[in-house]
Enzyme design. Sequence first.
Site, PDB file in Angstrom:
ATOM      1  N   SER A   4      44.065   8.168   6.109  1.00 22.30           N
ATOM      2  CA  SER A   4      45.001   8.268   4.979  1.00 22.30           C
ATOM      3  C   SER A   4      44.327   8.695   3.668  1.00 22.30           C
ATOM      4  CB  SER A   4      45.765   6.954   4.794  1.00 22.30           C
ATOM      5  OG  SER A   4      46.565   6.697   5.939  1.00 22.30           O
ATOM      6  N   GLY A  52      46.245  14.475   8.008  1.00 27.87           N
ATOM      7  CA  GLY A  52      47.491  14.999   7.450  1.00 27.87           C
ATOM      8  C   GLY A  52      47.330  15.798   6.158  1.00 27.87           C
ATOM      9  N   GLY A 101      46.835   7.993   9.693  1.00 25.41           N
ATOM     10  CA  GLY A 101      48.211   8.488   9.730  1.00 25.41           C
ATOM     11  C   GLY A 101      49.240   7.437   9.362  1.00 25.41           C
ATOM     12  N   GLU A 138      41.624   8.942  18.584  1.00 19.82           N
ATOM     13  CA  GLU A 138      42.742   9.404  19.423  1.00 19.82           C
ATOM     14  C   GLU A 138      42.237   9.831  20.804  1.00 19.82           C
ATOM     15  OE1 GLU A 138      44.202  12.082  16.449  1.00 19.82           O
ATOM     16  OE2 GLU A 138      44.779  10.336  15.262  1.00 19.82           O
TER      17      GLU A 138
HETATM   18  P1  13P Z   1      44.941  10.938   8.446  1.00 22.83           P
HETATM   19  O1  13P Z   1      44.179  11.502   7.278  1.00 22.83           O
HETATM   20  O2  13P Z   1      46.192  11.703   8.774  1.00 22.83           O
HETATM   21  O3  13P Z   1      45.152   9.451   8.299  1.00 22.83           O
HETATM   22  O4  13P Z   1      43.999  11.119   9.741  1.00 22.83           O
HETATM   23  C1  13P Z   1      42.675  10.723   9.673  1.00 22.83           C
HETATM   24  C2  13P Z   1      41.963  11.234  10.855  1.00 22.83           C
HETATM   25  O5  13P Z   1      42.187  10.789  11.970  1.00 22.83           O
HETATM   26  C3  13P Z   1      40.988  12.319  10.673  1.00 22.83           C
HETATM   27  O6  13P Z   1      40.202  12.497  11.794  1.00 22.83           O
END
Ligand code: 13P
Length: 251
Positions: free
Chosen positions: A213, A235, A174, A98
């Site tokens: 995920s 999440g 996510g 991100e």
């Molecule tokens: P999720 O577990 O929500 O898919 O996010 C993973 C993540 O980017 C952890 O740094």
Amino acid sequence: MRRKLLLGNWKMNKLSSEAKEFAVQSKPLVALAQKNNIDLGVAPTYLSLATVKENADKGMIVAAQNVHFKESGAYTGEVSIPMLKEFGIDWVLIGHSERRGYDNETNEKCNLKIKALIENGMVPVYCCGESLSTFEAGQTKEFVEQQIRVGLADLTKEQVKDLVVAYEPIWSIGTGKNASVEIAQDICGFVRSILRDMFGEVAEKIRILYGGSVKPENIKAYLSCPDVDGALVGGASLKIDSYEGLLKNIL
Ligand code: 13P
């Protein structure tokens, strides 16, 4: 033997009051994790680092989600390594997809940050992982290899021994569309082979996490892979019940 590591990445979630509540509730989990040779941690926002550090068990790893590589200066909006150290924070996520995607974090910039962290005796969690188009084009390994080679350039074997690498395919973050266990093992094993090529035997000591995920229901399968030493969870790390579920399912 590499110790397992379960790290929650809270991203831009939780008010400080909510982070404090989680920290207090997480106290008994740290002892349980340690008894089972598991390291447990969370990466809150900068504003919640101090409250989590103060209210969680001392054994809880509290990581920042980013840092600047310069010690101080005219860098509006940034936070430096000495500022984190003052609060007893010595782990930092570097190169999360991100930040790469929204904030132009390049491999070269990650390298500057990783070098500065290691010089300060801190632990970088270096994130790598490919986009859906790279995955579909069958170019995951070339892409991840470049991230590893550039991000970890100019470091010595001695310096990388405490480093953590996290492989997080962007298409699985996510989305609920998690990578298969086979893909996770294939790429984490590949990352280790690059680390071995760059740094030799110390590669066997470096912990490699899978992220994307990860949920209480699937974490055990990932951690049963020989080259997956833990998980970086978004999440499913936000609620204490689910965080507890992640831990309990890998004991
Ligand atoms: P999720 O577990 O929500 O898919 O996010 C993973 C993540 O980017 C952890 O740094």
